[in-house]
Scaffold this motif. Structure first.
Motif, PDB file in Angstrom:
ATOM      1  N   GLN A  34       0.858  -1.191   0.000  1.00 51.69           N
ATOM      2  CA  GLN A  34       0.000   0.000   0.000  1.00 51.69           C
ATOM      3  C   GLN A  34       0.892   1.237   0.000  1.00 51.69           C
ATOM      4  OE1 GLN A  34      -2.384   1.162   3.435  1.00 51.69           O
ATOM      5  NE2 GLN A  34      -4.158   1.442   2.097  1.00 51.69           N
ATOM      6  N   PRO A  35       1.299   1.709  -1.192  1.00 53.83           N
ATOM      7  CA  PRO A  35       2.088   2.943  -1.255  1.00 53.83           C
ATOM      8  C   PRO A  35       1.295   4.116  -0.692  1.00 53.83           C
ATOM      9  CG  PRO A  35       2.104   1.769  -3.357  1.00 53.83           C
ATOM     10  CD  PRO A  35       1.054   1.131  -2.520  1.00 53.83           C
ATOM     11  N   PHE A  36       2.015   5.162  -0.332  1.00 55.54           N
ATOM     12  CA  PHE A  36       1.365   6.308   0.326  1.00 55.54           C
ATOM     13  C   PHE A  36       0.315   6.958  -0.576  1.00 55.54           C
ATOM     14  CE2 PHE A  36       4.881   8.057  -2.056  1.00 55.54           C
ATOM     15  CZ  PHE A  36       4.386   9.234  -2.584  1.00 55.54           C
TER      16      PHE A  36
ATOM     17  N   TYR B 285       6.258  -4.594  12.814  1.00 54.43           N
ATOM     18  CA  TYR B 285       6.594  -5.888  12.210  1.00 54.43           C
ATOM     19  C   TYR B 285       5.736  -6.998  12.812  1.00 54.43           C
ATOM     20  CZ  TYR B 285       9.311  -9.857  10.550  1.00 54.43           C
ATOM     21  OH  TYR B 285       9.689 -11.030   9.952  1.00 54.43           O
ATOM     22  N   HIS B 286       5.168  -7.817  11.930  1.00 50.85           N
ATOM     23  CA  HIS B 286       4.358  -8.951  12.379  1.00 50.85           C
ATOM     24  C   HIS B 286       4.555 -10.115  11.421  1.00 50.85           C
ATOM     25  CE1 HIS B 286       0.187 -10.931  13.132  1.00 50.85           C
ATOM     26  NE2 HIS B 286       1.118 -11.461  13.898  1.00 50.85           N
ATOM     27  N   LEU B 287       4.989 -11.243  11.956  1.00 53.37           N
ATOM     28  CA  LEU B 287       5.122 -12.480  11.183  1.00 53.37           C
ATOM     29  C   LEU B 287       4.119 -13.484  11.717  1.00 53.37           C
ATOM     30  CD1 LEU B 287       6.842 -14.054   9.021  1.00 53.37           C
ATOM     31  CD2 LEU B 287       8.130 -14.973  10.970  1.00 53.37           C
ATOM     32  N   SER B 288       3.269 -13.984  10.838  1.00 51.24           N
ATOM     33  CA  SER B 288       2.254 -14.948  11.245  1.00 51.24           C
ATOM     34  C   SER B 288       2.280 -16.127  10.287  1.00 51.24           C
ATOM     35  CB  SER B 288       0.856 -14.315  11.251  1.00 51.24           C
ATOM     36  OG  SER B 288       0.504 -13.861   9.954  1.00 51.24           O
ATOM     37  N   ARG B 289       1.577 -17.165  10.700  1.00 51.36           N
ATOM     38  CA  ARG B 289       1.492 -18.386   9.894  1.00 51.36           C
ATOM     39  C   ARG B 289       0.041 -18.758   9.695  1.00 51.36           C
ATOM     40  NH1 ARG B 289       4.265 -24.310  11.030  1.00 51.36           N
ATOM     41  NH2 ARG B 289       2.949 -25.467   9.590  1.00 51.36           N
ATOM     42  N   ASP B 290      -0.329 -18.930   8.432  1.00 53.64           N
ATOM     43  CA  ASP B 290      -1.676 -19.344   8.084  1.00 53.64           C
ATOM     44  C   ASP B 290      -1.557 -20.654   7.321  1.00 53.64           C
ATOM     45  OD1 ASP B 290      -4.283 -19.639   7.387  1.00 53.64           O
ATOM     46  OD2 ASP B 290      -4.423 -17.866   6.126  1.00 53.64           O
ATOM     47  N   SER B 291      -1.895 -21.755   7.988  1.00 53.17           N
ATOM     48  CA  SER B 291      -1.720 -23.081   7.408  1.00 53.17           C
ATOM     49  C   SER B 291      -0.240 -23.295   7.091  1.00 53.17           C
ATOM     50  CB  SER B 291      -2.596 -23.228   6.155  1.00 53.17           C
ATOM     51  OG  SER B 291      -2.509 -24.541   5.642  1.00 53.17           O
ATOM     52  N   ASN B 292       0.122 -23.483   5.836  1.00 53.70           N
ATOM     53  CA  ASN B 292       1.507 -23.707   5.454  1.00 53.70           C
ATOM     54  C   ASN B 292       2.107 -22.490   4.761  1.00 53.70           C
ATOM     55  OD1 ASN B 292       1.769 -26.364   6.445  1.00 53.70           O
ATOM     56  ND2 ASN B 292       0.685 -27.151   4.659  1.00 53.70           N
ATOM     57  N   THR B 293       1.651 -21.305   5.144  1.00 49.21           N
ATOM     58  CA  THR B 293       2.127 -20.073   4.523  1.00 49.21           C
ATOM     59  C   THR B 293       2.532 -19.070   5.592  1.00 49.21           C
ATOM     60  OG1 THR B 293       0.587 -20.417   2.677  1.00 49.21           O
ATOM     61  CG2 THR B 293       1.550 -18.232   2.903  1.00 49.21           C
ATOM     62  N   LEU B 294       3.684 -18.434   5.380  1.00 50.26           N
ATOM     63  CA  LEU B 294       4.133 -17.354   6.254  1.00 50.26           C
ATOM     64  C   LEU B 294       3.636 -16.029   5.705  1.00 50.26           C
ATOM     65  CD1 LEU B 294       7.872 -18.284   7.009  1.00 50.26           C
ATOM     66  CD2 LEU B 294       5.895 -18.582   8.504  1.00 50.26           C
ATOM     67  N   HIS B 295       3.218 -15.146   6.603  1.00 47.79           N
ATOM     68  CA  HIS B 295       2.765 -13.808   6.223  1.00 47.79           C
ATOM     69  C   HIS B 295       3.538 -12.791   7.055  1.00 47.79           C
ATOM     70  CE1 HIS B 295      -0.762 -15.193   3.892  1.00 47.79           C
ATOM     71  NE2 HIS B 295      -0.771 -16.184   4.779  1.00 47.79           N
ATOM     72  N   ARG B 296       4.124 -11.813   6.372  1.00 47.73           N
ATOM     73  CA  ARG B 296       4.836 -10.750   7.056  1.00 47.73           C
ATOM     74  C   ARG B 296       4.219  -9.413   6.671  1.00 47.73           C
ATOM     75  NH1 ARG B 296      10.093  -8.121   4.896  1.00 47.73           N
ATOM     76  NH2 ARG B 296       8.414  -6.912   3.954  1.00 47.73           N
ATOM     77  N   SER B 297       3.930  -8.581   7.668  1.00 45.75           N
ATOM     78  CA  SER B 297       3.320  -7.284   7.396  1.00 45.75           C
ATOM     79  C   SER B 297       4.046  -6.195   8.169  1.00 45.75           C
ATOM     80  CB  SER B 297       1.835  -7.297   7.781  1.00 45.75           C
ATOM     81  OG  SER B 297       1.691  -7.478   9.184  1.00 45.75           O
ATOM     82  N   GLY B 298       3.895  -4.961   7.697  1.00 48.33           N
ATOM     83  CA  GLY B 298       4.498  -3.822   8.362  1.00 48.33           C
ATOM     84  C   GLY B 298       4.817  -2.728   7.362  1.00 48.33           C
ATOM     85  N   GLY B 299       5.329  -1.621   7.870  1.00 47.15           N
ATOM     86  CA  GLY B 299       5.684  -0.497   7.018  1.00 47.15           C
ATOM     87  C   GLY B 299       4.858   0.727   7.347  1.00 47.15           C
ATOM     88  N   ILE B 300       5.506   1.888   7.448  1.00 45.37           N
ATOM     89  CA  ILE B 300       4.808   3.129   7.775  1.00 45.37           C
ATOM     90  C   ILE B 300       4.462   3.908   6.511  1.00 45.37           C
ATOM     91  CG2 ILE B 300       5.024   5.367   8.922  1.00 45.37           C
ATOM     92  CD1 ILE B 300       6.699   4.049  11.054  1.00 45.37           C
ATOM     93  N   ILE B 301       5.454   4.212   5.697  1.00 41.60           N
ATOM     94  CA  ILE B 301       5.195   4.977   4.475  1.00 41.60           C
ATOM     95  C   ILE B 301       4.472   4.120   3.447  1.00 41.60           C
ATOM     96  CG2 ILE B 301       6.273   6.182   2.548  1.00 41.60           C
ATOM     97  CD1 ILE B 301       8.451   7.089   4.395  1.00 41.60           C
ATOM     98  N   ALA B 302       5.019   2.945   3.160  1.00 39.45           N
ATOM     99  CA  ALA B 302       4.397   2.006   2.224  1.00 39.45           C
ATOM    100  C   ALA B 302       4.167   0.695   2.960  1.00 39.45           C
ATOM    101  CB  ALA B 302       5.277   1.787   0.997  1.00 39.45           C
TER     102      ALA B 302
END
Length: 527
Positions: free
Chosen positions: A108-110, A293-310
């Protein structure tokens, strides 16, 4: 298959913004399109009306090109592949098998944030460029596409439930600036049919931990490359004649210059201060890119989220992980902090063109162990970082350590001991010491069906390799190695080759035979 994706679809007109900015970035990076503008301005002293004409012409060309890209872009999601059509004169059609997709990144760019739009970036194994970028997609559609691309066998009903949960979470956190893209995936959400999305939160990093990550991950080398030309533009002779510089030099001669110990202390303080000053940039970049920063696991998939500007949300299937690297730079060793990298199939990585893989910052040995215990689905079974390793043979250093000293030795014989040859000796000794430190850090450790490789110099790294991921094994022996019963072992993986030089031949054979025995009984796709 969800009905909204069963036909060819276009992108929102808002994607023209993304195409325009990307085109401008390409123009600036390549620079060719700017030559007429710069040349015209240089010849006319940048006062000619032709300069304005050239600038307007380039701007219109960029805008028209972006509009054509948007108008000609179509995508369609099949049961087993993603279809993409684009191009006006040279039409291109991509059919990307879902089994080949390695990463799905949600950004999600600014400039999309006020409209609540996202860009969905699809990356495949072995590709050096993004295979498909779906710009200006609304949140619900982006989440549904992401789930379908990463988990092609996910039932449609469960897919809708996940999207509903995401919508609800997004709405609840729309007021806060720190809402995470994948936040809802860490909660259980029930739909009308009683389905539940199961997701597990693995790692969260707060503001302080990301600041520490920026501190120990600081890179002086790249700063020297960037700052060198800038510093070279200063008129140092004029600066030296200023009253402040003269006063500082007078103080140095009276207070510091008379004592060697004081000089060492001052030099050390200046280096530390310079590093801390530079670290402010690195720490700021770390927070802007990864917080929260947030790293989570959904079934057999890793998901990483975060970022302030984008804001970014990355998805990585566990089966795509080839090697797990645990890196600890020099400052990281003092702070006892590690960075974990999930190395995937060689090509485009989550961290894009810098060849950096999906990472987890500021990890201790305890948190690394907790993370590995929750990583069921990867082939590696080890859950703790080793505390020791088997070193490689001294012969590796003996064949290389004296080479940097040959040049200064030859020049000293011919020219004598001069300032130039003294500098050569200093550089040669530096290389020799560096090779020795590298030799001391190179080793291996076999833990069941997992192989650890240790490398480094001042900092150090562990590479965790599941032998089940090995595609080919090579044992190399030179004549000298044969006489001493040594060999060089190469383990070929989809992420690249891992090498252990100068280890005992029996150990090389044991690792190779174990890897071949495991892969010989397995018919699972390596990638």
């Amino acid at each position: 298959m969800h009905k909204r994706f069963s036909q060819w679809s276009g992108l929102s007109p808002w994607s023209i913004i993304s195409y325009t900015l990307n085109t401008i970035r390409l123009v600036i990076s390549n620079g060719y399109a700017m030559i007429p503008v710069v040349y015209t301005g240089w010849k006319q002293g940048f006062n000619s009306p032709w300069v304005i004409v050239a600038v307007v012409g380039v701007a219109l060309a960029v805008l028209v090109y972006a509009i054509i890209q948007w108008a000609m872009f179509r995508y369609r999601l099949y049961e087993d592949k993603l279809g993409v059509r684009q191009g006006l004169i040279f039409k291109k059609t991509h059919e990307i098998p879902l089994s080949k997709i390695q990463n799905v990144r949600l950004e999600q760019p600014f400039y999309f944030r006020p409209m609540g739009l996202y860009s969905l970036v699809v990356e495949t194994a072995g590709s050096k460029e993004d295979e498909a970028v779906l710009a200006a997609v609304n949140y619900r559609k982006a989440i549904q596409l992401k789930h379908k691309l990463v988990n092609p066998l996910l039932p449609s009903a469960l897919e809708d439930v996940a999207a509903d949960a995401e919508d609800k979470y997004q709405a609840e956190n729309a007021i806060g600036n720190n809402a995470e893209i994948n936040g809802a995936e860490s909660h259980g959400a029930y739909g009308n049919k009683g389905l539940k999305t199961r997701s597990e939160s693995l790692v969260r990093k707060d503001f302080k931990q990301l600041l520490l990550f920026g501190l120990y991950q600081n890179n002086l080398f790249w700063f020297a490359i960037i700052a060198g030309p800038i510093i070279g533009q200063f008129d140092w002779s004029q600066l030296a004649d200023t009253h402040l510089a003269q006063s500082a030099w007078h103080w140095y001669e009276l207070t510091i210059g008379t004592n060697v110990l004081y000089q060492i202390v001052l030099a050390s303080l200046l280096m530390i201060g310079f590093y801390l000053l530079l670290s402010l940039i690195s720490m700021g970049a770390s927070v802007l890119k990864y917080y929260p920063y947030h790293l989570s696991r959904d079934s057999n998939t890793l998901h990483r989220s975060g970022g302030i500007i984008a804001k970014q949300s990355d998805a990585l299937a566990l089966q795509r992980i080839q090697v797990i690297r645990f890196s600890q730079p020099v400052i990281g060793r003092l702070l006892k902090l590690w960075t974990v990298y999930f190395k995937q199939v060689k090509g485009t990585e989550v961290e894009q063109k810098s060849q950096r893989h999906m990472l987890v910052p500021s990890m201790t040995r305890q948190t690394v162990s907790a993370l590995l215990k929750n990583m069921k689905g990867i082939e590696a079974r080890t859950t703790e970082l080793p505390k020791h390793y088997n070193p490689i043979h001294f012969g590796w250093y003996w064949r290389r350590g004296l080479a940097p000293l040959i040049v200064p030795a030859v020049n000293t014989i011919g020219m004598g001991l001069t300032p130039i040859t003294e500098l050569m000796w200093l550089i040669g000794l530096g290389f020799t010491i560096g090779l020795y430190l590298r030799y001391r850090q190179w080793g291996y450790f076999l833990d069941g069906n997992d192989c650890w490789i240790h490398t480094g110099m001042l900092g150090h790294s562990w590479h965790l390799i599941a032998l089940k991921k090995v595609q080919h094994v090579t044992i190399i022996q030179t004549k000298g190695q044969k006489r001493k019963g040594l060999a060089t072992l190469e383990l070929g993986l989809a992420s690249g080759t891992q090498t252990i030089p100068y280890l005992p031949l029996n150990d090389a054979r044991e690792i190779a035979e174990r890897a071949l025995a495991i892969t010989g009984r397995s018919y699972q796709n390596w990638i």
